[in-house]
Design a protein around this motif. Structure first.
Motif, PDB file in Angstrom:
ATOM      1  N   PHE A  76       0.764  -1.057  -0.057  1.00 43.39           N
ATOM      2  CA  PHE A  76      -0.205  -0.043  -0.079  1.00 43.39           C
ATOM      3  C   PHE A  76       0.780   0.996   0.155  1.00 43.39           C
ATOM      4  N   TYR A  77       1.631   1.615   0.905  1.00 44.16           N
ATOM      5  CA  TYR A  77       2.683   2.507   0.762  1.00 44.16           C
ATOM      6  C   TYR A  77       3.406   2.573  -0.375  1.00 44.16           C
ATOM      7  N   ARG A  78       3.867   1.603  -0.964  1.00 49.60           N
ATOM      8  CA  ARG A  78       4.669   1.566  -2.328  1.00 49.60           C
ATOM      9  C   ARG A  78       3.804   2.244  -3.374  1.00 49.60           C
ATOM     10  N   LYS A  79       2.673   1.708  -3.409  1.00 49.14           N
ATOM     11  CA  LYS A  79       1.708   2.011  -4.490  1.00 49.14           C
ATOM     12  C   LYS A  79       1.350   3.850  -4.318  1.00 49.14           C
ATOM     13  N   LEU A  80       1.142   4.020  -3.046  1.00 51.89           N
ATOM     14  CA  LEU A  80       0.718   5.414  -2.967  1.00 51.89           C
ATOM     15  C   LEU A  80       1.849   6.312  -3.198  1.00 51.89           C
ATOM     16  N   LYS A 103       9.144   9.574   8.697  1.00 51.50           N
ATOM     17  CA  LYS A 103      10.173   8.976   9.715  1.00 51.50           C
ATOM     18  C   LYS A 103       9.784   7.433  10.005  1.00 51.50           C
ATOM     19  N   SER A 104       8.657   7.069  10.442  1.00 53.87           N
ATOM     20  CA  SER A 104       8.246   5.760  10.660  1.00 53.87           C
ATOM     21  C   SER A 104       8.449   4.812   9.793  1.00 53.87           C
ATOM     22  N   LEU A 105       8.121   5.302   8.670  1.00 55.23           N
ATOM     23  CA  LEU A 105       8.164   4.662   7.501  1.00 55.23           C
ATOM     24  C   LEU A 105       9.687   4.042   7.127  1.00 55.23           C
ATOM     25  N   ASN A 131       3.448   0.545  12.529  1.00 49.68           N
ATOM     26  CA  ASN A 131       2.239   0.544  11.559  1.00 49.68           C
ATOM     27  C   ASN A 131       1.513   1.599  11.629  1.00 49.68           C
ATOM     28  N   VAL A 132       0.971   2.156  13.050  1.00 51.95           N
ATOM     29  CA  VAL A 132      -0.032   3.186  12.882  1.00 51.95           C
ATOM     30  C   VAL A 132       0.655   4.472  12.527  1.00 51.95           C
ATOM     31  N   GLU A 133       1.847   4.720  13.063  1.00 47.34           N
ATOM     32  CA  GLU A 133       2.377   6.069  12.661  1.00 47.34           C
ATOM     33  C   GLU A 133       2.871   5.979  11.463  1.00 47.34           C
ATOM     34  N   SER A 134       3.333   5.099  10.691  1.00 49.83           N
ATOM     35  CA  SER A 134       3.780   5.031   9.084  1.00 49.83           C
ATOM     36  C   SER A 134       2.457   5.221   8.312  1.00 49.83           C
ATOM     37  N   ILE A 135       1.272   4.802   8.674  1.00 47.31           N
ATOM     38  CA  ILE A 135      -0.077   5.055   7.919  1.00 47.31           C
ATOM     39  C   ILE A 135      -0.695   6.243   8.350  1.00 47.31           C
ATOM     40  N   GLU A 136      -0.389   6.841   9.285  1.00 45.46           N
ATOM     41  CA  GLU A 136      -0.919   8.295   9.583  1.00 45.46           C
ATOM     42  C   GLU A 136       0.045   9.297   8.703  1.00 45.46           C
ATOM     43  N   GLU A 137       1.430   9.083   8.731  1.00 49.19           N
ATOM     44  CA  GLU A 137       2.347   9.878   8.127  1.00 49.19           C
ATOM     45  C   GLU A 137       2.087   9.907   6.539  1.00 49.19           C
ATOM     46  N   ALA A 138       1.903   8.548   6.030  1.00 53.67           N
ATOM     47  CA  ALA A 138       1.440   8.520   4.742  1.00 53.67           C
ATOM     48  C   ALA A 138       0.307   9.400   4.273  1.00 53.67           C
TER      49      ALA A 138
END
Length: 371
Positions: A76-80, A103-105, A131-138
Protein backbone atom coordinates in the motif's frame (compact mmCIF):
# COMPACT_ATOMS: atom_id res chain seq x y z
CA UNK A 1 -11.87 -4.92 -34.55
CA UNK A 2 -14.12 -6.21 -31.77
CA UNK A 3 -15.81 -3.14 -30.19
CA UNK A 4 -16.71 -4.80 -26.89
CA UNK A 5 -14.46 -4.46 -23.83
CA UNK A 6 -14.86 -6.26 -20.50
CA UNK A 7 -12.74 -7.05 -17.48
CA UNK A 8 -11.11 -3.61 -17.30
CA UNK A 9 -12.07 -0.07 -16.41
CA UNK A 10 -13.27 1.85 -19.47
CA UNK A 11 -14.00 5.44 -20.35
CA UNK A 12 -14.98 7.52 -23.35
CA UNK A 13 -16.74 5.65 -26.14
CA UNK A 14 -16.32 2.31 -24.34
CA UNK A 15 -18.26 3.56 -21.32
CA UNK A 16 -22.02 3.15 -21.37
CA UNK A 17 -23.36 6.56 -20.31
CA UNK A 18 -24.86 6.66 -16.81
CA UNK A 19 -25.74 10.37 -16.64
CA UNK A 20 -27.53 10.38 -13.28
CA UNK A 21 -24.76 8.51 -11.47
CA UNK A 22 -22.02 10.51 -13.21
CA UNK A 23 -23.69 13.79 -12.27
CA UNK A 24 -24.21 12.76 -8.65
CA UNK A 25 -20.65 11.45 -8.21
CA UNK A 26 -19.21 14.57 -9.86
CA UNK A 27 -21.17 16.78 -7.48
CA UNK A 28 -19.97 14.83 -4.45
CA UNK A 29 -16.36 15.03 -5.60
CA UNK A 30 -16.52 18.78 -6.17
CA UNK A 31 -18.04 19.28 -2.72
CA UNK A 32 -15.15 17.31 -1.15
CA UNK A 33 -17.47 14.53 0.07
CA UNK A 34 -16.10 11.06 0.79
CA UNK A 35 -18.10 8.49 -1.18
CA UNK A 36 -18.75 4.76 -0.83
CA UNK A 37 -19.40 3.45 -4.35
CA UNK A 38 -21.24 0.26 -3.60
CA UNK A 39 -22.66 -2.55 -5.73
CA UNK A 40 -22.41 -6.11 -6.90
CA UNK A 41 -19.49 -7.43 -8.94
CA UNK A 42 -19.02 -6.28 -12.53
CA UNK A 43 -21.72 -3.61 -12.43
CA UNK A 44 -19.25 -0.99 -13.64
CA UNK A 45 -18.25 0.72 -10.39
CA UNK A 46 -14.61 1.24 -11.34
CA UNK A 47 -15.54 2.47 -14.82
CA UNK A 48 -18.08 4.90 -13.33
CA UNK A 49 -15.42 6.33 -11.01
CA UNK A 50 -12.76 6.42 -13.73
CA UNK A 51 -15.03 8.09 -16.29
CA UNK A 52 -16.14 10.71 -13.78
CA UNK A 53 -12.56 11.46 -12.72
CA UNK A 54 -11.46 11.66 -16.36
CA UNK A 55 -14.02 14.38 -16.98
CA UNK A 56 -12.53 16.30 -14.06
CA UNK A 57 -8.89 15.76 -15.02
CA UNK A 58 -8.36 19.43 -15.94
CA UNK A 59 -9.06 20.35 -12.31
CA UNK A 60 -8.05 17.27 -10.31
CA UNK A 61 -5.25 14.72 -10.20
CA UNK A 62 -6.33 11.18 -9.31
CA UNK A 63 -4.56 8.85 -6.90
CA UNK A 64 -5.77 5.32 -7.64
CA UNK A 65 -4.99 2.35 -5.38
CA UNK A 66 -6.42 -1.11 -6.19
CA UNK A 67 -6.68 -3.15 -2.99
CA UNK A 68 -7.07 -6.32 -5.05
CA UNK A 69 -3.32 -6.11 -5.55
CA UNK A 70 -2.43 -5.45 -1.91
CA UNK A 71 -1.67 -8.19 0.60
CA UNK A 72 0.81 -6.42 2.88
CA UNK A 73 0.76 -2.85 4.19
CA UNK A 74 4.15 -2.15 2.60
CA UNK A 75 2.57 -2.66 -0.84
CA UNK A 76 0.00 0.00 0.00
CA UNK A 77 2.76 2.46 0.93
CA UNK A 78 4.70 1.73 -2.24
CA UNK A 79 1.70 2.19 -4.54
CA UNK A 80 0.68 5.37 -2.75
CA UNK A 81 4.15 6.91 -2.94
CA UNK A 82 4.56 6.04 -6.62
CA UNK A 83 1.18 7.66 -7.33
CA UNK A 84 2.20 10.78 -5.44
CA UNK A 85 5.55 10.92 -7.26
CA UNK A 86 3.72 10.79 -10.60
CA UNK A 87 1.76 13.86 -9.57
CA UNK A 88 4.86 15.63 -8.22
CA UNK A 89 7.07 14.75 -11.21
CA UNK A 90 8.18 18.37 -11.69
CA UNK A 91 9.01 18.85 -8.01
CA UNK A 92 12.63 17.74 -7.69
CA UNK A 93 12.57 18.02 -3.90
CA UNK A 94 9.64 15.63 -3.47
CA UNK A 95 11.71 12.46 -3.11
CA UNK A 96 13.78 14.21 -0.45
CA UNK A 97 10.52 15.20 1.26
CA UNK A 98 9.46 11.53 1.30
CA UNK A 99 12.72 10.47 2.96
CA UNK A 100 12.55 13.15 5.63
CA UNK A 101 8.81 13.26 6.16
CA UNK A 102 8.10 9.56 6.66
CA UNK A 103 10.20 8.92 9.75
CA UNK A 104 8.32 5.84 10.97
CA UNK A 105 8.14 4.31 7.50
CA UNK A 106 11.88 4.87 6.93
CA UNK A 107 11.81 4.69 3.13
CA UNK A 108 14.87 4.54 0.93
CA UNK A 109 14.39 6.26 -2.41
CA UNK A 110 16.82 5.66 -5.25
CA UNK A 111 16.73 6.37 -8.97
CA UNK A 112 17.06 3.86 -11.78
CA UNK A 113 18.71 5.92 -14.53
CA UNK A 114 18.49 3.08 -17.04
CA UNK A 115 14.70 2.82 -16.82
CA UNK A 116 14.33 6.49 -15.83
CA UNK A 117 12.19 5.59 -12.80
CA UNK A 118 12.48 5.99 -9.02
CA UNK A 119 12.45 2.95 -6.76
CA UNK A 120 11.36 2.75 -3.12
CA UNK A 121 12.20 0.29 -0.37
CA UNK A 122 11.28 0.22 3.30
CA UNK A 123 12.85 -1.01 6.47
CA UNK A 124 10.83 -3.70 8.24
CA UNK A 125 7.87 -2.44 10.27
CA UNK A 126 8.37 -4.41 13.43
CA UNK A 127 5.36 -3.53 15.58
CA UNK A 128 1.82 -2.18 15.56
CA UNK A 129 2.96 1.22 16.85
CA UNK A 130 5.20 1.66 13.82
CA UNK A 131 2.37 0.56 11.52
CA UNK A 132 -0.02 3.14 12.96
CA UNK A 133 2.50 5.98 12.79
CA UNK A 134 3.55 5.01 9.27
CA UNK A 135 -0.03 4.95 7.98
CA UNK A 136 -0.76 8.32 9.58
CA UNK A 137 2.38 9.84 8.03
CA UNK A 138 1.54 8.41 4.60
CA UNK A 139 -1.98 9.87 4.66
CA UNK A 140 -0.63 13.20 5.91
CA UNK A 141 1.68 13.20 2.88
CA UNK A 142 -1.44 13.11 0.68
CA UNK A 143 -2.54 16.28 2.46
CA UNK A 144 0.83 17.88 1.79
CA UNK A 145 0.54 17.16 -1.93
CA UNK A 146 -3.06 18.45 -1.87
CA UNK A 147 -1.72 21.85 -0.85
CA UNK A 148 -0.31 22.13 -4.41
CA UNK A 149 -2.67 19.93 -6.42
CA UNK A 150 -6.40 19.27 -6.20
CA UNK A 151 -6.68 15.54 -5.56
CA UNK A 152 -9.21 12.74 -5.82
CA UNK A 153 -8.15 9.61 -3.91
CA UNK A 154 -9.70 6.34 -5.12
CA UNK A 155 -9.41 3.16 -3.04
CA UNK A 156 -10.83 0.43 -5.29
CA UNK A 157 -11.99 -3.00 -4.05
CA UNK A 158 -11.53 -1.50 -0.60
CA UNK A 159 -13.15 -4.50 1.13
CA UNK A 160 -9.90 -6.42 0.57
CA UNK A 161 -8.30 -4.35 3.31
CA UNK A 162 -9.99 -6.79 5.69
CA UNK A 163 -7.63 -9.51 4.41
CA UNK A 164 -4.55 -7.58 5.52
CA UNK A 165 -2.74 -8.41 8.73
CA UNK A 166 -3.98 -6.26 11.62
CA UNK A 167 -6.73 -4.86 9.40
CA UNK A 168 -8.57 -3.25 12.33
CA UNK A 169 -5.42 -1.28 13.22
CA UNK A 170 -4.92 -0.28 9.58
CA UNK A 171 -8.54 0.90 9.26
CA UNK A 172 -8.37 2.91 12.48
CA UNK A 173 -5.10 4.57 11.46
CA UNK A 174 -6.45 5.46 8.00
CA UNK A 175 -9.63 6.92 9.44
CA UNK A 176 -7.77 8.93 12.09
CA UNK A 177 -6.13 11.05 9.37
CA UNK A 178 -8.63 10.94 6.51
CA UNK A 179 -11.33 12.50 8.70
CA UNK A 180 -9.32 15.74 8.91
CA UNK A 181 -8.70 16.02 5.15
CA UNK A 182 -12.05 17.64 4.47
CA UNK A 183 -10.99 19.17 1.15
CA UNK A 184 -9.91 15.84 -0.37
CA UNK A 185 -12.67 13.58 -1.71
CA UNK A 186 -11.91 9.91 -0.97
CA UNK A 187 -13.80 7.36 -3.04
CA UNK A 188 -14.09 3.84 -1.59
CA UNK A 189 -15.32 1.37 -4.21
CA UNK A 190 -16.24 -2.18 -3.28
CA UNK A 191 -18.12 -5.16 -4.62
CA UNK A 192 -18.57 -7.67 -1.81
CA UNK A 193 -21.61 -6.39 -0.01
CA UNK A 194 -21.14 -7.96 3.43
CA UNK A 195 -17.51 -6.85 3.71
CA UNK A 196 -18.22 -3.26 2.68
CA UNK A 197 -21.16 -3.21 5.10
CA UNK A 198 -18.81 -4.37 7.84
CA UNK A 199 -16.48 -1.45 7.14
CA UNK A 200 -18.99 1.36 6.61
CA UNK A 201 -22.21 0.30 8.35
CA UNK A 202 -20.99 -1.49 11.48
CA UNK A 203 -21.17 0.97 14.44
CA UNK A 204 -17.97 -0.54 15.82
CA UNK A 205 -15.97 0.16 12.64
CA UNK A 206 -13.72 3.26 12.47
CA UNK A 207 -15.30 4.04 9.07
CA UNK A 208 -18.90 3.88 10.34
CA UNK A 209 -20.98 6.50 8.48
CA UNK A 210 -17.78 8.11 7.16
CA UNK A 211 -18.85 8.27 3.50
CA UNK A 212 -22.00 8.97 1.51
CA UNK A 213 -23.24 5.83 -0.25
CA UNK A 214 -23.68 5.76 -4.03
CA UNK A 215 -25.17 2.45 -5.13
CA UNK A 216 -24.35 1.19 -8.63
CA UNK A 217 -27.09 -1.08 -9.92
CA UNK A 218 -27.98 -2.56 -13.29
CA UNK A 219 -27.93 -0.14 -16.21
CA UNK A 220 -31.52 0.64 -17.33
CA UNK A 221 -32.45 -1.59 -20.24
CA UNK A 222 -33.28 1.23 -22.66
CA UNK A 223 -29.91 2.88 -22.03
CA UNK A 224 -27.85 -0.29 -22.25
CA UNK A 225 -29.66 -1.67 -25.30
CA UNK A 226 -28.93 1.53 -27.23
CA UNK A 227 -25.25 1.28 -26.27
CA UNK A 228 -25.00 -2.41 -27.28
CA UNK A 229 -26.99 -1.85 -30.47
CA UNK A 230 -24.61 0.94 -31.53
CA UNK A 231 -21.58 -1.24 -30.80
CA UNK A 232 -22.86 -4.01 -33.07
CA UNK A 233 -23.78 -1.47 -35.74
CA UNK A 234 -20.13 -0.36 -36.00
CA UNK A 235 -19.48 -3.51 -38.04
CA UNK A 236 -22.93 -3.75 -39.69
CA UNK A 237 -24.34 -6.28 -37.24
CA UNK A 238 -27.82 -6.00 -35.79
CA UNK A 239 -29.38 -7.13 -32.54
CA UNK A 240 -33.09 -7.10 -31.79
CA UNK A 241 -34.40 -5.88 -28.45
CA UNK A 242 -36.08 -9.20 -27.62
CA UNK A 243 -32.78 -11.04 -28.03
CA UNK A 244 -31.02 -8.45 -25.90
CA UNK A 245 -33.55 -9.17 -23.14
CA UNK A 246 -32.61 -12.86 -23.34
CA UNK A 247 -28.96 -11.90 -22.96
CA UNK A 248 -29.89 -9.82 -19.89
CA UNK A 249 -31.76 -12.78 -18.38
CA UNK A 250 -28.84 -15.11 -19.05
CA UNK A 251 -26.35 -12.75 -17.37
CA UNK A 252 -28.63 -11.48 -14.55
CA UNK A 253 -28.29 -8.03 -16.12
CA UNK A 254 -24.66 -7.63 -15.01
CA UNK A 255 -22.99 -5.16 -17.42
CA UNK A 256 -19.58 -6.87 -17.36
CA UNK A 257 -21.10 -10.26 -18.18
CA UNK A 258 -23.26 -8.76 -20.93
CA UNK A 259 -20.16 -7.21 -22.51
CA UNK A 260 -18.31 -10.53 -22.22
CA UNK A 261 -21.10 -12.36 -24.01
CA UNK A 262 -21.43 -9.64 -26.67
CA UNK A 263 -17.70 -9.83 -27.34
CA UNK A 264 -18.07 -13.57 -27.97
CA UNK A 265 -21.21 -12.93 -30.09
CA UNK A 266 -19.25 -10.51 -32.26
CA UNK A 267 -16.51 -13.14 -32.73
CA UNK A 268 -19.10 -15.70 -33.81
CA UNK A 269 -20.91 -13.49 -36.33
CA UNK A 270 -20.12 -11.69 -39.59
CA UNK A 271 -20.80 -8.35 -41.19
CA UNK A 272 -24.50 -7.84 -41.98
CA UNK A 273 -25.58 -10.62 -39.59
CA UNK A 274 -28.55 -10.25 -37.28
CA UNK A 275 -27.63 -11.81 -33.93
CA UNK A 276 -29.72 -14.92 -33.19
CA UNK A 277 -30.05 -17.55 -30.47
CA UNK A 278 -27.74 -19.76 -32.53
CA UNK A 279 -25.05 -17.11 -32.19
CA UNK A 280 -25.66 -17.08 -28.42
CA UNK A 281 -25.10 -20.84 -28.18
CA UNK A 282 -21.87 -20.58 -30.19
CA UNK A 283 -20.70 -17.69 -28.01
CA UNK A 284 -21.38 -19.61 -24.80
CA UNK A 285 -19.42 -22.58 -26.14
CA UNK A 286 -16.48 -20.26 -26.80
CA UNK A 287 -16.64 -18.85 -23.28
CA UNK A 288 -16.86 -22.37 -21.84
CA UNK A 289 -13.75 -23.47 -23.74
CA UNK A 290 -11.87 -20.38 -22.55
CA UNK A 291 -12.70 -20.87 -18.87
CA UNK A 292 -12.93 -24.67 -18.73
CA UNK A 293 -9.73 -25.18 -16.73
CA UNK A 294 -10.72 -22.49 -14.22
CA UNK A 295 -14.14 -24.06 -13.74
CA UNK A 296 -12.63 -27.53 -13.37
CA UNK A 297 -10.36 -26.13 -10.65
CA UNK A 298 -13.46 -24.86 -8.84
CA UNK A 299 -14.95 -28.35 -8.97
CA UNK A 300 -11.73 -29.89 -7.67
CA UNK A 301 -12.01 -27.71 -4.56
CA UNK A 302 -15.45 -29.08 -3.72
CA UNK A 303 -16.73 -32.28 -2.14
CA UNK A 304 -19.29 -34.41 -4.06
CA UNK A 305 -21.87 -33.13 -1.55
CA UNK A 306 -21.08 -29.48 -2.38
CA UNK A 307 -21.12 -30.17 -6.13
CA UNK A 308 -24.66 -31.55 -5.81
CA UNK A 309 -25.75 -28.40 -3.97
CA UNK A 310 -24.10 -26.22 -6.62
CA UNK A 311 -25.96 -28.07 -9.38
CA UNK A 312 -29.18 -27.73 -7.41
CA UNK A 313 -28.69 -23.97 -7.13
CA UNK A 314 -28.15 -23.79 -10.88
CA UNK A 315 -31.18 -25.96 -11.66
CA UNK A 316 -33.56 -24.12 -9.33
CA UNK A 317 -32.11 -20.70 -10.20
CA UNK A 318 -30.99 -20.10 -6.62
CA UNK A 319 -34.47 -20.60 -5.16
CA UNK A 320 -36.31 -23.13 -2.96
CA UNK A 321 -33.13 -24.35 -1.28
CA UNK A 322 -35.07 -25.82 1.66
CA UNK A 323 -37.81 -27.40 -0.43
CA UNK A 324 -38.50 -31.12 -0.83
CA UNK A 325 -37.87 -30.76 -4.57
CA UNK A 326 -34.39 -29.33 -3.94
CA UNK A 327 -33.55 -32.11 -1.49
CA UNK A 328 -34.80 -34.77 -3.88
CA UNK A 329 -32.85 -33.29 -6.80
CA UNK A 330 -29.59 -33.16 -4.85
CA UNK A 331 -30.15 -36.39 -2.93
CA UNK A 332 -29.39 -34.59 0.34
CA UNK A 333 -31.63 -35.51 3.26
CA UNK A 334 -31.30 -32.59 5.69
CA UNK A 335 -31.90 -28.87 4.95
CA UNK A 336 -29.18 -28.07 7.51
CA UNK A 337 -26.68 -29.92 5.32
CA UNK A 338 -27.71 -27.77 2.37
CA UNK A 339 -27.23 -24.62 4.47
CA UNK A 340 -23.72 -25.66 5.49
CA UNK A 341 -22.84 -26.49 1.88
CA UNK A 342 -24.10 -23.13 0.61
CA UNK A 343 -22.03 -21.30 3.23
CA UNK A 344 -18.94 -23.02 1.86
CA UNK A 345 -19.88 -22.03 -1.70
CA UNK A 346 -20.35 -18.43 -0.54
CA UNK A 347 -17.00 -18.46 1.20
CA UNK A 348 -15.37 -19.56 -2.05
CA UNK A 349 -17.20 -16.70 -3.83
CA UNK A 350 -18.89 -19.12 -6.24
CA UNK A 351 -22.34 -17.87 -5.22
CA UNK A 352 -23.71 -14.92 -3.30
CA UNK A 353 -27.09 -13.98 -1.92
CA UNK A 354 -29.06 -11.10 -3.38
CA UNK A 355 -32.63 -12.15 -2.66
CA UNK A 356 -32.10 -15.55 -4.24
CA UNK A 357 -28.69 -17.20 -4.52
CA UNK A 358 -26.83 -16.06 -7.63
CA UNK A 359 -23.71 -17.37 -9.32
CA UNK A 360 -20.71 -15.07 -9.41
CA UNK A 361 -20.17 -16.28 -12.98
CA UNK A 362 -23.44 -16.92 -14.90
CA UNK A 363 -21.59 -18.90 -17.57
CA UNK A 364 -20.21 -21.24 -14.91
CA UNK A 365 -23.82 -21.70 -13.76
CA UNK A 366 -24.81 -22.86 -17.23
CA UNK A 367 -21.78 -25.17 -17.53
CA UNK A 368 -22.26 -26.84 -14.14
CA UNK A 369 -25.53 -28.37 -15.36
CA UNK A 370 -23.68 -30.16 -18.18
CA UNK A 371 -21.33 -32.22 -15.98
Amino acid sequence: MNPFVYGAAVSGRNFCPRPKLNKKLKGLIISGQNVLVHGERRTGKTSLVYETCQKLRNKYSMIYIDFNEIIEIETFYRKLLYALMDIEEKNKSFMQMITKGLKSLRPTVSYDYINNTPTISFKALDDNKNNVESIEEAIELIGTVANRHKLIVVFDEFQNILKMKNSSIVLAALRSRIQFQTDIPYIFAGSIRNDMDEIFHNPESPFFKSAMTLTVEEIPESLFFKFIEEKFAISNRRIERDLFRKIEDLTDGIPGDIQQLCKALWNNSNNNDTITETHIQLAIKDISREFLKTWQNYINMLTPHQIKILKGLAYFDGQHVNSIDFLNYTGIKQPSSVTRGIKKLEKLRLVFRNGNYKFTDPFFKKWILTI
